[in-house]
Structure formats: C-alpha cells, structure tokens
Design an enzyme around this catalytic site. Structure first.
Site, PDB file in Angstrom:
ATOM      1  N   CYS A   1       0.841  -1.196   0.000  1.00 39.01           N
ATOM      2  CA  CYS A   1       0.000   0.000   0.000  1.00 39.01           C
ATOM      3  C   CYS A   1       0.874   1.242   0.000  1.00 39.01           C
ATOM      4  O   CYS A   1       2.060   1.188   0.309  1.00 39.01           O
ATOM      5  CB  CYS A   1      -0.865   0.042   1.256  1.00 39.01           C
TER       6      CYS A   1
ATOM      7  N   TYR B   1      12.014  -3.742  -6.999  1.00 37.67           N
ATOM      8  CA  TYR B   1      10.813  -3.697  -7.836  1.00 37.67           C
ATOM      9  C   TYR B   1       9.767  -2.685  -7.388  1.00 37.67           C
ATOM     10  O   TYR B   1       9.173  -2.009  -8.212  1.00 37.67           O
ATOM     11  CB  TYR B   1      10.177  -5.088  -7.842  1.00 37.67           C
TER      12      TYR B   1
ATOM     13  N   CYS C   1      13.085 -13.337   1.333  1.00 36.67           N
ATOM     14  CA  CYS C   1      12.521 -13.973   0.130  1.00 36.67           C
ATOM     15  C   CYS C   1      13.601 -14.698  -0.674  1.00 36.67           C
ATOM     16  O   CYS C   1      13.293 -15.597  -1.456  1.00 36.67           O
ATOM     17  CB  CYS C   1      11.753 -12.966  -0.730  1.00 36.67           C
TER      18      CYS C   1
ATOM     19  N   GLY D   1      -0.433   0.561  -4.905  1.00 34.52           N
ATOM     20  CA  GLY D   1      -1.717  -0.102  -4.692  1.00 34.52           C
ATOM     21  C   GLY D   1      -2.764   0.423  -5.637  1.00 34.52           C
ATOM     22  O   GLY D   1      -3.107   1.606  -5.595  1.00 34.52           O
TER      23      GLY D   1
ATOM     24  N   ASN E   1       0.470   0.539   5.960  1.00 33.81           N
ATOM     25  CA  ASN E   1       1.247  -0.167   4.935  1.00 33.81           C
ATOM     26  C   ASN E   1       2.132  -1.192   5.624  1.00 33.81           C
ATOM     27  O   ASN E   1       2.890  -0.841   6.515  1.00 33.81           O
ATOM     28  CB  ASN E   1       2.101   0.845   4.153  1.00 33.81           C
ATOM     29  N   GLY E   2       2.016  -2.449   5.193  1.00 33.60           N
ATOM     30  CA  GLY E   2       2.817  -3.525   5.797  1.00 33.60           C
ATOM     31  C   GLY E   2       1.912  -4.629   6.287  1.00 33.60           C
ATOM     32  O   GLY E   2       0.692  -4.538   6.165  1.00 33.60           O
TER      33      GLY E   2
ATOM     34  N   CYS F   1      12.996  -3.636   3.561  1.00 32.48           N
ATOM     35  CA  CYS F   1      12.647  -4.594   2.495  1.00 32.48           C
ATOM     36  C   CYS F   1      13.476  -4.308   1.242  1.00 32.48           C
ATOM     37  O   CYS F   1      13.301  -3.275   0.592  1.00 32.48           O
ATOM     38  CB  CYS F   1      11.166  -4.463   2.167  1.00 32.48           C
TER      39      CYS F   1
ATOM     40  N   CYS G   1       6.881 -13.810   1.382  1.00 34.92           N
ATOM     41  CA  CYS G   1       7.060 -12.635   2.238  1.00 34.92           C
ATOM     42  C   CYS G   1       5.895 -12.556   3.210  1.00 34.92           C
ATOM     43  O   CYS G   1       4.745 -12.696   2.804  1.00 34.92           O
ATOM     44  CB  CYS G   1       7.096 -11.371   1.385  1.00 34.92           C
TER      45      CYS G   1
ATOM     46  N   SER H   1       9.584  -2.741 -15.254  1.00 34.22           N
ATOM     47  CA  SER H   1      10.300  -3.309 -14.114  1.00 34.22           C
ATOM     48  C   SER H   1      11.787  -3.543 -14.378  1.00 34.22           C
ATOM     49  O   SER H   1      12.602  -3.455 -13.465  1.00 34.22           O
ATOM     50  CB  SER H   1       9.628  -4.615 -13.685  1.00 34.22           C
TER      51      SER H   1
ATOM     52  N   CYS I   1      16.182  -6.774   4.935  1.00 31.01           N
ATOM     53  CA  CYS I   1      15.557  -8.092   4.988  1.00 31.01           C
ATOM     54  C   CYS I   1      15.731  -8.737   3.616  1.00 31.01           C
ATOM     55  O   CYS I   1      15.356  -8.148   2.599  1.00 31.01           O
ATOM     56  CB  CYS I   1      14.069  -7.961   5.298  1.00 31.01           C
TER      57      CYS I   1
ATOM     58  N   ASP J   1      15.097  -8.344 -16.624  1.00 34.10           N
ATOM     59  CA  ASP J   1      13.910  -8.048 -15.804  1.00 34.10           C
ATOM     60  C   ASP J   1      14.334  -8.048 -14.344  1.00 34.10           C
ATOM     61  O   ASP J   1      15.412  -8.528 -14.000  1.00 34.10           O
ATOM     62  CB  ASP J   1      12.798  -9.070 -16.071  1.00 34.10           C
ATOM     63  N   ASP J   2      13.462  -7.531 -13.494  1.00 39.49           N
ATOM     64  CA  ASP J   2      13.856  -7.384 -12.089  1.00 39.49           C
ATOM     65  C   ASP J   2      13.752  -8.699 -11.319  1.00 39.49           C
ATOM     66  O   ASP J   2      14.524  -8.947 -10.415  1.00 39.49           O
ATOM     67  CB  ASP J   2      12.979  -6.331 -11.411  1.00 39.49           C
TER      68      ASP J   2
HETATM   69  P1  AMP Z   1       6.476 -14.304 -13.340  1.00 36.59           P
HETATM   70  O1  AMP Z   1       7.271 -14.677 -14.556  1.00 36.59           O
HETATM   71  O2  AMP Z   1       5.056 -14.772 -13.451  1.00 36.59           O
HETATM   72  O3  AMP Z   1       7.142 -14.698 -12.114  1.00 36.59           O
HETATM   73  O4  AMP Z   1       6.383 -12.726 -13.329  1.00 36.59           O
HETATM   74  C1  AMP Z   1       7.541 -11.962 -13.273  1.00 36.59           C
HETATM   75  C2  AMP Z   1       7.173 -10.523 -13.385  1.00 36.59           C
HETATM   76  O5  AMP Z   1       6.294 -10.162 -12.325  1.00 36.59           O
HETATM   77  C3  AMP Z   1       8.374  -9.619 -13.309  1.00 36.59           C
HETATM   78  O6  AMP Z   1       8.321  -8.728 -14.405  1.00 36.59           O
HETATM   79  C4  AMP Z   1       8.197  -8.880 -12.016  1.00 36.59           C
HETATM   80  O7  AMP Z   1       8.513  -7.529 -12.170  1.00 36.59           O
HETATM   81  C5  AMP Z   1       6.719  -8.982 -11.672  1.00 36.59           C
HETATM   82  N1  AMP Z   1       6.500  -9.030 -10.196  1.00 36.59           N
HETATM   83  C6  AMP Z   1       7.231  -8.453  -9.273  1.00 36.59           C
HETATM   84  N2  AMP Z   1       6.740  -8.629  -8.055  1.00 36.59           N
HETATM   85  C7  AMP Z   1       5.675  -9.363  -8.165  1.00 36.59           C
HETATM   86  C8  AMP Z   1       4.742  -9.897  -7.229  1.00 36.59           C
HETATM   87  N3  AMP Z   1       4.826  -9.652  -5.930  1.00 36.59           N
HETATM   88  N4  AMP Z   1       3.763 -10.657  -7.691  1.00 36.59           N
HETATM   89  C9  AMP Z   1       3.672 -10.896  -8.997  1.00 36.59           C
HETATM   90  N5  AMP Z   1       4.506 -10.410  -9.925  1.00 36.59           N
HETATM   91  C10 AMP Z   1       5.510  -9.644  -9.534  1.00 36.59           C
END
Ligand code: AMP
Length: 458
Positions: free
Chosen positions: A2, A244, A437, A28, A102-103, A238, A384, A285, A434, A347-348
């Site tokens: 959030c 991300y 994950c 959010g 938030n949290g 975090c 998480c 991302s 932290c 990607d992240d």
């Molecule tokens: P996937 O391949 O389904 O794991 O999706 C990966 C993508 O989801 C990446 O581009 C991430 O940036 C994005 N992502 C990041 N955090 C989350 C999250 N908490 N839940 C779902 N997707 C996320």
C-alpha cells in the site's frame, strides 16, 4: 502492499493528499481513500478503483478540513472487498480515529483471538483494524503513551498514519521494513510512503521517519517519541522495495531507487555477461537494471517491447478468452527490432515464472533468435510475510527448481540471476536489509499460519 500519505495544517489538505496518493499509485491499484478532520468530525471517502477515479469533484468537496490521511491499497491481508478499503475509521468514546496502514503484522492471529475473547467485534478482515481496537481498549489516559503501549504489542511490518481529531500520528515499526518519509510544504508537515510524492507537491524532503519512531503532528508542531527497545531491534528494510516495488524517482532507505537498480544491473553484467546483439528491458520493471547492464558491457540498449501504460498491475482477466490476450495487452514486441537477433532480456525478478514464460514466447514469435534472460535479484525462494504479495512457497518457481530448470520452463537459451552477495554489495548498509525472500531467513517472527485471508476463515 500500500501507499500512505498524511498532510497536517494545510487549508488544501485533501487536495494535497490526493496528489500525493497519485504519485503513490504504483503501491496499490485496488482501492483508495482519504480521511480529513473538519473541526468536528472525520470525513471519509474511499472505494475501489484508481486514485483518479475515486476522487471526483463530489468527493473532494466532501473532504473538508486542514488535516488529511490517505491510502491506496493492494491487498496483502484480507480480500479486495469494499469493507477492507482504507483509511479505516472507528469512533471510540465519541472520538473518531482513522488509520492507514502499509505492511503486514505477523502476530495477527494471537491479537485477534485475544481481542475477540475480550468482546471485540470486527468489521473488516484487515490486520489494520486490530490496531484501532487495541487503541480503544487501552486504559491509559496519556495519548502518546497509549500509542507506545499499542505499537509495542504489534509484531511485523508497519508504516502507519492515524488521525485522532486534528492530531496526525505517524509511526514506523522498529525494524523499518516499509519506508515512510517526512516532508514540509509551506511550513506544514507531510508524511508519505515515498519521496516521489513530495517531489510532485514541490514539498521539501526532510528525512525518513526512523524505525521505531512515532511522530505526533499538530498545528505545525511535531514531537517524536521512540518505542522502547528499538535500538536493539534488527533493521529489516525490504530489499524488494529497491528491486521492484518503489518508484525509481524515490529516495528510500537512504538511497535513490533508480541508482540502486542501475547498480544492480551493472553488477549482473559483471557476473553474467553473454554475447548478443543488444540488451533490452522488460518495461518498466527491468528498465533501470537493463540500462546499467548495457552501460557496463558497452552494449547497445534497444527497446524491444512497448508497454501499454493504460494497463495497470491488476489487469482483470475474467475469462479464458480474455486471458489468452493478456500478455499482448500489456507488452507488444517490436518485430522489426527483434527479428533474427540475439537478445539479452533484463527483468527485475521471476516470481511464478508464468508471466516470464509468456513474454519469452511472444519475443520468439516476434523473431528473436536467441533469448538470454538476466534477472537483477537472486532467485525468490520464500514467501514474504511483511507485505509483498508473493505466493506460497510451492508457487514460487525457484523454491523447488534449479536455475537450469527455470530456464527450461520459461524457454530461454540462458538464464542468470544476480547473486545474493552481488545484490548486497550494491545497497547501502547491507546488514540493515531483509532478504528473507531470497534466503528463507526471517528477521522478524513469522505467523504460525500463513494466509492472506487469515481473518476470513478461508
Ligand atoms: P512471473 O514470470 O510470473 O514470475 O512474473 C515476473 C514478473 O512479475 C516480473 O516482471 C516482475 O517484475 C513482476 N513481479 C514483481 N513482483 C511481483 C509480485 N509480488 N507478484 C507478482 N509479480 C511480480
């Protein structure tokens, strides 16, 4: 997850809160709300939808008063229904109190059971409601000590805002899991999840609220007190906020998010280079890590896919027919850029792997000859409990698959993640983060039963 914003002592408090929330929309997208104090009572407008949709002219006219708190919600406890939208308001001894949180708390079940046994009746299924019940139950006369008494009972992650009449209270848990910063506008205080909110408002960034700090803001004056024992609490900021979640133009945890992401990309390039024609990001991302990656290896950076900015993080996919189109709704590969090329795709993170697999398929369909995926964080292996909406362990693809198996699943020619050591080397004060994950080592007690719907009996 959030976003929260608080404005005190400003004649346009609700409008400022609205703009501040606008900059926090990424935190959010399910629902938004603002509560103001009009001199006699708290006024509240909240509903499901994006910030811009929730606050129309009628809503803004309703939100009178010179103090306001706002919230935008992505549910991590409780379903996404109307009752669970924040700020949440109660009346205790005729005094209205509003809260924005938030949290995620981790001792929700214990607190909930105890409160129910003592006769509390709950309106929502959010852990945040527990906090107001604890406030109402306190026998202490002194308000500041009441907050200390209540917050001391909470475990887990919280950045909180309260309105108690005209008083605005802000607090951050002793581990500092979620960000919360302090700003000033025209001599008045603002509290916000991220500093990008303050930039939008032309407000001055003052500092972060410290872990374990509670601030009381009233008529331009601020007083801070600290939770006992906060000095010994292990800091657990975090790291996924940096990877991300937060906006790249924000400064959180004493660093700039854009610069952190670029450094992660540079480090990833050092750790896992591969010959290719160019580097590209999964937007948005992967944008900043891709930039760092390409700069480090002095490789060209191309835009290989275009993102439709009108699709949010929570695109609704009600039927299989619509779901089949969902990848292209958000991202469309550019065939002329990709055809017959060897590409490094940055990607992240990979969470479930399903989105990445679909995206890779779309890149192949657009003609990419080789796809080398590079991820700017380590494999996510554990859920998480502190506010990021990761699925259960069995849904996290890296929890029971090797890197090679993930590569096979998403159908790339090669896959590499940033190492844990490499990630930690690129953040300031590495011991203050932290990384549960990635490691499964939880710095704060985790709940005995894990469910987003804990208070709904699901
Ligand atoms: P996937 O391949 O389904 O794991 O999706 C990966 C993508 O989801 C990446 O581009 C991430 O940036 C994005 N992502 C990041 N955090 C989350 C999250 N908490 N839940 C779902 N997707 C996320």
């Amino acid at each position: 997850m959030c976003g929260i914003i608080g404005v005190s002592g400003h004649k346009n408090a609700a409008q400022i809160a609205f703009l501040g929330l606008y900059a926090l929309q990424h935190r959010g997208e399910e629902a938004a709300g603002i509560a103001t104090y009009d001199g006699k009572d708290i006024r509240l407008v909240k509903r499901r939808g994006l910030v811009a949709d929730v606050f129309d002219d009628k809503a803004m006219a309703e939100l009178q008063g010179n103090v306001a708190i706002g919230h935008c919600r992505y549910s991590t406890t409780g379903s996404s229904n109307h009752k669970n939208v924040q700020p949440f308001m109660v009346r205790h001894k005729r005094r209205p109190i509003a809260i924005a949180h938030n949290g995620n708390l981790t001792n929700t079940e214990q607190l909930y059971q105890k409160l129910e046994e003592d006769g509390s009746i709950f309106q929502t299924t959010m852990d945040s409601e527990i906090i107001v019940h604890l406030l109402a139950k306190s026998k202490l006369k002194d308000l500041k000590q009441t907050f200390v008494e209540v917050l001391q009972q909470l475990e887990g992650a919280y950045s909180l805002l309260f309105l108690v009449d005209e008083l605005m209270v802000g607090a951050r848990d002793p581990h500092g899991v979620r960000p919360l910063c302090l700003g000033k506008l025209d001599g008045n205080y603002i509290l916000a999840s991220e500093s990008c909110s303050l930039d939008l408002l032309h407000a001055e960034y003052v500092r972060e609220i410290e872990p374990g700090e509670i601030v009381f803001i009233h008529k331009g004056q601020m007083e801070s007190i600290y939770l006992p024992g906060r000095e010994t609490a292990k800091k657990a900021q975090c790291i996924f906020e940096n990877i991300y979640f937060a906006r790249p133009d924000s400064n959180i945890f004493d660093d700039n998010v854009y610069q952190v992401r670029k450094r992660l990309g540079r480090r990833l390039a050092q750790e896992a280079p591969v010959p290719a024609d160019f580097v590209m990001a999964i937007p948005d991302s992967g944008n900043y890590a891709a930039l760092g990656f390409a700069q480090e290896l002095k490789m060209p950076l191309e835009v290989g896919v275009i993102r439709n900015h009108y699709v949010g993080r929570t695109f609704i996919q009600p039927t299989q027919f619509l779901r089949d189109f969902s990848v292209k709704v958000k991202l469309n590969p550019i065939r002329n850029v990709l055809k017959d090329k060897r590409v490094i795709v940055v990607d992240d993170s990979i969470v479930r792997g399903t989105t990445s697999r679909n995206r890779v398929e779309a890149l192949r369909a657009a003609g990419a000859k080789e796809i080398h995926m590079r991820i700017s964080c380590p494999p996510i292996v554990s859920p998480c409990f502190y506010g990021i909406d990761f699925p259960s362990k069995k849904e996290l693809i890296a929890s029971d698959h090797t890197v090679k198996e993930v590569a096979d699943y998403i159908k790339v020619d090669s896959l590499a993640y940033l190492s844990l050591e490499g990630m930690l080397a690129e953040v300031k004060n590495r011991e203050q983060f932290c990384t549960a994950c990635f490691t499964g080592k939880y710095p704060i007690n985790i709940p005995k039963t894990q469910s987003k719907y804990l208070l709904e009996g699901k």
